[in-house]
Design a protein around this motif. Structure first.
Motif, PDB file in Angstrom:
ATOM      1  N   VAL A 233      23.109  55.951 -25.173  1.00 34.80           N
ATOM      2  CA  VAL A 233      23.099  54.623 -25.781  1.00 34.80           C
ATOM      3  C   VAL A 233      22.054  54.575 -26.888  1.00 34.80           C
ATOM      4  O   VAL A 233      21.078  55.327 -26.876  1.00 34.80           O
ATOM      5  N   ARG A 234      22.310  53.711 -27.849  1.00 33.69           N
ATOM      6  CA  ARG A 234      21.336  53.476 -28.916  1.00 33.69           C
ATOM      7  C   ARG A 234      20.980  51.995 -28.869  1.00 33.69           C
ATOM      8  O   ARG A 234      21.852  51.142 -28.997  1.00 33.69           O
ATOM      9  N   ILE A 235      19.696  51.716 -28.676  1.00 41.74           N
ATOM     10  CA  ILE A 235      19.217  50.341 -28.604  1.00 41.74           C
ATOM     11  C   ILE A 235      18.098  50.181 -29.631  1.00 41.74           C
ATOM     12  O   ILE A 235      17.095  50.897 -29.563  1.00 41.74           O
ATOM     13  N   GLY A 236      18.311  49.289 -30.569  1.00 42.60           N
ATOM     14  CA  GLY A 236      17.295  49.049 -31.596  1.00 42.60           C
ATOM     15  C   GLY A 236      16.954  50.287 -32.390  1.00 42.60           C
ATOM     16  O   GLY A 236      15.796  50.490 -32.745  1.00 42.60           O
ATOM     17  N   GLY A 237      17.953  51.125 -32.636  1.00 43.84           N
ATOM     18  CA  GLY A 237      17.732  52.342 -33.419  1.00 43.84           C
ATOM     19  C   GLY A 237      17.120  53.489 -32.636  1.00 43.84           C
ATOM     20  O   GLY A 237      16.830  54.542 -33.206  1.00 43.84           O
ATOM     21  N   VAL A 238      16.901  53.300 -31.343  1.00 45.76           N
ATOM     22  CA  VAL A 238      16.310  54.345 -30.506  1.00 45.76           C
ATOM     23  C   VAL A 238      17.384  54.885 -29.562  1.00 45.76           C
ATOM     24  O   VAL A 238      18.118  54.119 -28.938  1.00 45.76           O
ATOM     25  N   ASP A 239      17.484  56.226 -29.493  1.00 47.73           N
ATOM     26  CA  ASP A 239      18.469  56.869 -28.634  1.00 47.73           C
ATOM     27  C   ASP A 239      17.925  57.054 -27.226  1.00 47.73           C
ATOM     28  O   ASP A 239      16.766  57.437 -27.045  1.00 47.73           O
ATOM     29  N   TYR A 240      18.794  56.778 -26.244  1.00 47.00           N
ATOM     30  CA  TYR A 240      18.430  56.957 -24.841  1.00 47.00           C
ATOM     31  C   TYR A 240      19.532  57.732 -24.134  1.00 47.00           C
ATOM     32  O   TYR A 240      20.717  57.512 -24.381  1.00 47.00           O
TER      33      TYR A 240
END
Length: 147
Positions: free
Chosen positions: A14-21
């Protein structure tokens, strides 16, 4: 993970706020092993050899195959094939088609849901669709009934 023509899906990206997790999948059913046909396995191995992805097979970075590139490629294939399509072809619409084709091939809801990583009811209600040919076949068989 891809080992011996089997794709193991046990992570979610997932990508949340431009950060990949990378995290566990949303449900236990999402953890699954998918046996690939020889041609698909070969294509994935060639992709891995060419792009050498580290921990994400299909990253969103410009280096890898991403959702936008996939949509563009599918659109070009549809146009080149002169398909009469009403909808934009996306990876998600392919999921629907895949499920419907599996049903046409005679696979039951358990096999289809295992492959999709869904509950059987969700897989059938969401992803499988009867087409016009099947509706005509139903009508023919109903006419043959002696009621």
């Amino acid at each position: 993970d891809l080992v011996d023509s089997t794709l193991t899906i046990n992570k979610d990206y997932v990508r949340i706020g431009g950060v990949d997790y990378i995290q566990p999948p949303k449900s236990e059913k999402s953890n699954r092993k998918i046996v690939l046909d020889e041609d698909t396995n070969k294509l994935l191995l060639e992709y891995i050899e060419r792009f050498k992805p580290s921990n994400i097979l299909f990253s969103r970075s410009k280096k890898y195959l991403n959702q936008q590139k996939t949509r563009l490629m599918l659109s070009k294939i549809a146009k080149a094939s002169e398909l009469d399509i009403k909808y934009i072809v996306t990876p998600h619409t392919l999921r629907h088609s895949h499920s419907s084709h599996l049903r046409k091939l005679g696979f039951d809801e358990i096999a289809i849901s295992d492959r999709l990583g869904n509950d059987p009811n969700v897989a059938l209600k969401t992803y499988t669709h009867a087409d016009a040919t099947e509706q005509q076949e139903i009508a023919k068989k109903l006419r043959k009934l002696d009621i």
